[in-house]
Each structure stands twice: as C-alpha cells, then as structure tokens.
Write an enzyme that holds these catalytic residues in place. Sequence first.
Site, PDB file in Angstrom:
ATOM      1  N   GLY A  20      18.312  52.957  -6.285  1.00  0.00           N
ATOM      2  CA  GLY A  20      18.139  53.382  -7.679  1.00  0.00           C
ATOM      3  C   GLY A  20      17.511  52.270  -8.497  1.00  0.00           C
ATOM      4  CG  PHE A  21      19.199  51.860 -11.990  1.00  0.00           C
ATOM      5  CD1 PHE A  21      19.439  53.243 -11.896  1.00  0.00           C
ATOM      6  CD2 PHE A  21      20.291  51.037 -12.138  1.00  0.00           C
ATOM      7  CE1 PHE A  21      20.719  53.756 -11.994  1.00  0.00           C
ATOM      8  CE2 PHE A  21      21.572  51.539 -12.222  1.00  0.00           C
ATOM      9  CZ  PHE A  21      21.786  52.906 -12.153  1.00  0.00           C
ATOM     10  CG  ASP A 131      27.090  59.287  -4.595  1.00  0.00           C
ATOM     11  OD1 ASP A 131      26.291  58.363  -4.801  1.00  0.00           O
ATOM     12  OD2 ASP A 131      26.907  60.176  -3.724  1.00  0.00           O
ATOM     13  CE  LYS A 133      25.711  57.630  -1.424  1.00  0.00           C
ATOM     14  NZ  LYS A 133      24.414  58.058  -1.936  1.00  0.00           N
ATOM     15  CG  ASN A 136      28.654  54.701  -2.684  1.00  0.00           C
ATOM     16  OD1 ASN A 136      27.957  53.699  -2.832  1.00  0.00           O
ATOM     17  ND2 ASN A 136      28.423  55.842  -3.311  1.00  0.00           N
TER      18      ASN A 136
HETATM   19  C1  6PV Z   1      23.528  46.665   4.121  1.00  0.00           C
HETATM   20  O1  6PV Z   1      24.646  46.375   3.381  1.00  0.00           O
HETATM   21  C2  6PV Z   1      25.346  45.208   3.587  1.00  0.00           C
HETATM   22  C3  6PV Z   1      25.193  44.374   4.689  1.00  0.00           C
HETATM   23  C4  6PV Z   1      25.998  43.249   4.766  1.00  0.00           C
HETATM   24  C5  6PV Z   1      26.930  42.960   3.757  1.00  0.00           C
HETATM   25  C6  6PV Z   1      27.051  43.795   2.643  1.00  0.00           C
HETATM   26  N1  6PV Z   1      27.982  43.503   1.646  1.00  0.00           N
HETATM   27  C7  6PV Z   1      28.043  43.993   0.389  1.00  0.00           C
HETATM   28  N2  6PV Z   1      29.094  43.675  -0.395  1.00  0.00           N
HETATM   29  C8  6PV Z   1      29.194  44.181  -1.626  1.00  0.00           C
HETATM   30  C9  6PV Z   1      28.219  45.042  -2.129  1.00  0.00           C
HETATM   31  C10 6PV Z   1      28.398  45.708  -3.441  1.00  0.00           C
HETATM   32  C11 6PV Z   1      29.666  45.877  -3.996  1.00  0.00           C
HETATM   33  C12 6PV Z   1      29.836  46.584  -5.192  1.00  0.00           C
HETATM   34  C13 6PV Z   1      28.739  47.146  -5.834  1.00  0.00           C
HETATM   35  C14 6PV Z   1      28.907  47.979  -7.064  1.00  0.00           C
HETATM   36  O2  6PV Z   1      27.963  48.597  -7.509  1.00  0.00           O
HETATM   37  N3  6PV Z   1      30.109  48.063  -7.640  1.00  0.00           N
HETATM   38  C15 6PV Z   1      30.368  48.961  -8.756  1.00  0.00           C
HETATM   39  C16 6PV Z   1      31.522  49.860  -8.362  1.00  0.00           C
HETATM   40  O3  6PV Z   1      31.959  49.761  -7.248  1.00  0.00           O
HETATM   41  N4  6PV Z   1      31.988  50.699  -9.291  1.00  0.00           N
HETATM   42  C17 6PV Z   1      33.055  51.598  -9.132  1.00  0.00           C
HETATM   43  C18 6PV Z   1      33.864  51.621  -7.971  1.00  0.00           C
HETATM   44  C19 6PV Z   1      34.894  52.547  -7.876  1.00  0.00           C
HETATM   45  C20 6PV Z   1      35.134  53.472  -8.902  1.00  0.00           C
HETATM   46  C21 6PV Z   1      34.339  53.451 -10.035  1.00  0.00           C
HETATM   47  C22 6PV Z   1      33.289  52.527 -10.146  1.00  0.00           C
HETATM   48  C23 6PV Z   1      27.471  46.946  -5.318  1.00  0.00           C
HETATM   49  C24 6PV Z   1      27.305  46.256  -4.131  1.00  0.00           C
HETATM   50  C25 6PV Z   1      27.117  45.323  -1.278  1.00  0.00           C
HETATM   51  O4  6PV Z   1      26.098  46.110  -1.714  1.00  0.00           O
HETATM   52  C26 6PV Z   1      25.044  46.472  -0.837  1.00  0.00           C
HETATM   53  C27 6PV Z   1      24.719  47.953  -1.130  1.00  0.00           C
HETATM   54  C28 6PV Z   1      23.484  48.377  -0.353  1.00  0.00           C
HETATM   55  C29 6PV Z   1      23.194  49.849  -0.633  1.00  0.00           C
HETATM   56  N5  6PV Z   1      24.355  50.674  -0.289  1.00  0.00           N
HETATM   57  C30 6PV Z   1      25.547  50.302  -1.032  1.00  0.00           C
HETATM   58  C31 6PV Z   1      25.900  48.846  -0.756  1.00  0.00           C
HETATM   59  N6  6PV Z   1      27.053  44.801  -0.030  1.00  0.00           N
HETATM   60  C32 6PV Z   1      26.252  44.911   2.589  1.00  0.00           C
END
Ligand code: 6PV
Length: 335
Positions: A20-21, A131, A133, A136
């Site tokens: 996304g963004f 969402d 899946k 996530n």
């Molecule tokens: C290839 O992926 C790998 C490979 C090796 C290590 C990792 N490690 C690793 N750790 C941490 C993250 C992360 C954590 C939180 C958020 C977030 O956006 N939180 C906001 C949030 O959770 N709100 C919320 C939760 C619950 C209820 C209401 C609101 C964003 C990213 C990550 O991202 C990578 C993305 C890539 C695209 N698909 C999704 C994951 N990746 C990832």
Amino acid sequence: SDAAELLKYYEVYDTIGTGGFAKVKLGRHILTGEKVAIKIMEKKNLGEDLPRVKTEIETMKNMSHQHVCRLYHVIETHSRIYLVLEYCPGGELFDYIIAKAHLSEEETRVFFRQIVSAVAYVHNKGYAHRDLKPENLLIDDDHNLKLIDFGLCAKPKGGLGDELMTCCGSPAYAAPELIQGKAYFGAEADVWSMGVLLYTLLCGSLPFDDDNHMALFRKITRGKYWNPPWLSSDSILLLKQMMQVDPKRRLKVGQLLDHPWMMKGYSSPVEWHTRQPLGHIDDDCIIEMAVHMKRSKQSTMHLVSEWKYDQTTATYLLLLAKKQSGRPVRLLRYI
Ligand SMILES: COc1cccc(Nc2ncc(-c3ccc(C(=O)NCC(=O)Nc4ccccc4)cc3)c(OCC3CCNCC3)n2)c1
C-alpha cells in the site's frame, strides 16, 4: 532532513517489506541494541488517508498484548510519519506455511490458539481487524505469533461495508456479507476470516480460490469448499462452524475459546487477557533508565507514565522486551 530525527535514535537497515502506502525497514534502537521494524509513510502519498493513520496510531497506543505487535515510538516530520514497531525475526506466517506445505493439526492448534487470543483481545478493545490473513501474522523470536494490521483495516466493531475494496484487499479471506457490500458486524466477519486462516494452516491452500474476481465471489457466497483427506472429523466440523455463510449461524469468538477442537491436549480455554497491562511499570527497567538519565527513580517513573511514544517510551518498552526475552536489562553506556 526527515531522517535526522529517526537517525538520532535508530540505525536503519534494508527494507523488509512494502505494501500500500508504507515501507517497512529493519532498524536497531541504539540505546538498547534491540531490533525494530520501522514503518515509513510519506504524508503526500497518504492524502485523505492521513486521518486513518492517526486513528491507527491511537489504536496501537491502546493495544498491549502478548500476541499483538507493539508500537514503541511515533516520529512525525515535515513530510513523513515513522512508526517504530516490534520486529518479528521469523517473518510472515504466510511464508512459513508455504515452506511446510501445510501444518499438522497439533502445530496448527498451537498457532490458532494464539490467533484467537489476539483477535479476542482486539474485539474486547472494541475493534474488528477486518483483514485477517497469514501475511498479517508474524513469527517472533520465541516462535510465537504476533498479529499486525499492515493495511490500516482495523475499525470499530460495528463497521459498515463501505471501505469494501479499499482496505480489505484480499477477498479470499473476506466474509460473504462483506464482499456483498452489506452492512455487517466486524466481529462476525473476523470469525469467517479466521476460518479461512485455519483452513490454510491445515490444508496449505485457500478454500475459495479463483483468478477471476466474479468466480471467486460466487464461490465465497456459495460457501462450499473441498476437505482434503488428511483432515480429522473434528477439524472438518470446526471449519464448517466458522465458515457459515449466514453470519448468525457462525461460531462466536467466545465459543471458540473453549471449543472441543481448541481444547484437545489442553486443560484450559484460550487465555485472551493481556499479560502486559498498559499501565504496568517494571521496576528493573525504571532503575536502569534512572541510572542512565541521572534522574531519580520517582521522576523517571513519572516521565515513562506519560506514554508519549517518544524516545522515553521506546527505551522503556524495548528494555521490557529485552527482559521478557531473557536478555540483560541494560542500556548502552558508551555514547
Ligand atoms: C517478509 O517479511 C519479513 C521477513 C523477515 C522479518 C519480518 N519482520 C517484521 N516484523 C515486523 C513487521 C511489522 C510489524 C507491524 C507493522 C504494523 O503495521 N503495525 C500496525 C498494527 O499492527 N496495527 C494493529 C494491529 C492489531 C490491531 C489493530 C491495529 C508493520 C510491520 C514486519 O513487516 C513486514 C511486512 C511485510 C508485508 N506484509 C506484512 C509484514 N516484518 C518480516
């Protein structure tokens, strides 16, 4: 520059994901040495979605649970918003399932109990995820799952179907009532998505799949899917109870917590309450910070208790994460 504020506190390494963004980079908090995920959003790309990011930040500040990714630090600059989040070294559950074709019923049960724990907690906070899946759900350094909402889809539970295609990108996990654009209850739609998730864990494929959008919609609204021969009759029954097309006939989250399938090999229902309440202040972390900041314990306690999601909040929460992972509760002293 925009990155100056970020680079005061973090080393920033390569990109671990985009969507996304937002772009997510691996980082390290200099003071604690802990790895973090840094979610970078360009304000100009957010446009009218900027308020949703603000809502997402307020939502995250309200979440503290052993199976939900933690927010540590919010840095807003002239053109960017940085969210510093819990890093999960195991990557996405999606890749884990692919690597193993499908999981055994026993391994699935361990993971699924954690997913239900996280979703029950999010629902109890008054949100629906919308969402759910395998992309996530991330695997942490203890091989436990952490729920994230990468696409900003979590909403107050009673949500309407209006953001139909905007944020619920993957229709494969979306409930029939949601893709039909009907008014729906977020909690009920989340149970359907958890059913699809359970299916992908046990079967290694999607119950409803088709390259053609309309054909996929028809399959979802029909609600018929194939049960592979390796599924136990208990698994088949649970899947049937979760993927009921009529949301009123669908299992409720409360019934999942002590469902016979969930209890096999366990003596207690799923524990969904948090093990790390928001207000709780850990003594060892406060003392280490007080020493480092040359402040009294009392004034350090007050500073942390303001929960400003600044460097102080990040340092405290990352020290706490260190303690919970069995690493020494120590801050770097030589800078
Ligand atoms: C290839 O992926 C790998 C490979 C090796 C290590 C990792 N490690 C690793 N750790 C941490 C993250 C992360 C954590 C939180 C958020 C977030 O956006 N939180 C906001 C949030 O959770 N709100 C919320 C939760 C619950 C209820 C209401 C609101 C964003 C990213 C990550 O991202 C990578 C993305 C890539 C695209 N698909 C999704 C994951 N990746 C990832």
